[in-house]
Design a protein around this motif. Sequence first.
Motif, PDB file in Angstrom:
ATOM      1  N   ARG A  61      63.600 107.837  39.976  1.00 11.83           N
ATOM      2  CA  ARG A  61      64.420 108.244  41.110  1.00 11.83           C
ATOM      3  C   ARG A  61      64.052 107.369  42.305  1.00 11.83           C
ATOM      4  O   ARG A  61      62.912 106.955  42.459  1.00 11.83           O
ATOM      5  CB  ARG A  61      64.153 109.699  41.440  1.00 11.83           C
ATOM      6  CG  ARG A  61      64.639 110.646  40.365  1.00 11.83           C
ATOM      7  CD  ARG A  61      64.535 112.084  40.836  1.00 11.83           C
ATOM      8  NE  ARG A  61      65.254 112.966  39.949  1.00 11.83           N
ATOM      9  CZ  ARG A  61      64.826 113.387  38.764  1.00 11.83           C
ATOM     10  NH1 ARG A  61      63.653 112.939  38.322  1.00 11.83           N
ATOM     11  NH2 ARG A  61      65.529 114.214  38.039  1.00 11.83           N
ATOM     12  N   PRO A  62      65.039 107.105  43.172  1.00 10.33           N
ATOM     13  CA  PRO A  62      64.718 106.296  44.357  1.00 10.33           C
ATOM     14  C   PRO A  62      63.765 107.039  45.280  1.00 10.33           C
ATOM     15  O   PRO A  62      63.751 108.267  45.317  1.00 10.33           O
ATOM     16  CB  PRO A  62      66.089 106.081  45.018  1.00 10.33           C
ATOM     17  CG  PRO A  62      67.002 107.081  44.418  1.00 10.33           C
ATOM     18  CD  PRO A  62      66.428 107.496  43.111  1.00 10.33           C
ATOM     19  N   ALA A  63      62.978 106.271  45.992  1.00 11.58           N
ATOM     20  CA  ALA A  63      62.021 106.856  46.941  1.00 11.58           C
ATOM     21  C   ALA A  63      62.788 107.502  48.088  1.00 11.58           C
ATOM     22  O   ALA A  63      63.832 106.998  48.527  1.00 11.58           O
ATOM     23  CB  ALA A  63      61.094 105.765  47.474  1.00 11.58           C
ATOM     24  N   PRO A  64      62.276 108.639  48.572  1.00 12.96           N
ATOM     25  CA  PRO A  64      62.960 109.291  49.695  1.00 12.96           C
ATOM     26  C   PRO A  64      62.927 108.416  50.954  1.00 12.96           C
ATOM     27  O   PRO A  64      61.943 107.742  51.237  1.00 12.96           O
ATOM     28  CB  PRO A  64      62.169 110.574  49.911  1.00 12.96           C
ATOM     29  CG  PRO A  64      60.989 110.508  49.039  1.00 12.96           C
ATOM     30  CD  PRO A  64      61.127 109.345  48.120  1.00 12.96           C
ATOM     31  N   VAL A  65      64.039 108.431  51.672  1.00  8.67           N
ATOM     32  CA  VAL A  65      64.149 107.623  52.893  1.00  8.67           C
ATOM     33  C   VAL A  65      63.749 108.507  54.060  1.00  8.67           C
ATOM     34  O   VAL A  65      64.193 109.633  54.199  1.00  8.67           O
ATOM     35  CB  VAL A  65      65.611 107.121  53.066  1.00  8.67           C
ATOM     36  CG1 VAL A  65      65.742 106.337  54.341  1.00  8.67           C
ATOM     37  CG2 VAL A  65      66.014 106.306  51.856  1.00  8.67           C
ATOM     38  N   GLY A  66      62.936 107.964  54.907  1.00  9.26           N
ATOM     39  CA  GLY A  66      62.686 108.731  56.104  1.00  9.26           C
ATOM     40  C   GLY A  66      61.296 108.752  56.466  1.00  9.26           C
ATOM     41  O   GLY A  66      60.479 109.114  56.981  1.00  9.26           O
TER      42      GLY A  66
END
Length: 66
Positions: A61-66
């Motif tokens: 899964r893509p890394a969370p943005v923020g």
Amino acid sequence: MALLTAAFLVFDVGAEGVGGLLPESARQTYLAVLLFLKNPTVIAFTLVWWVGVVRQVAVSRPAPVG
């Protein structure tokens, strides 16, 4: 990738190098047996590697943005 590299080094560099040391009468038989063993092994390792790559891409899964 390391497994494919190891298989390449063992079969191509090591095993085929030994074939050059054999007398001409035994060299053809040695290379025939070597290719009989090598081709299915490398093909199987390659397929397992590609399945692992596709699985890793599918479950990551893509890394969370923020």
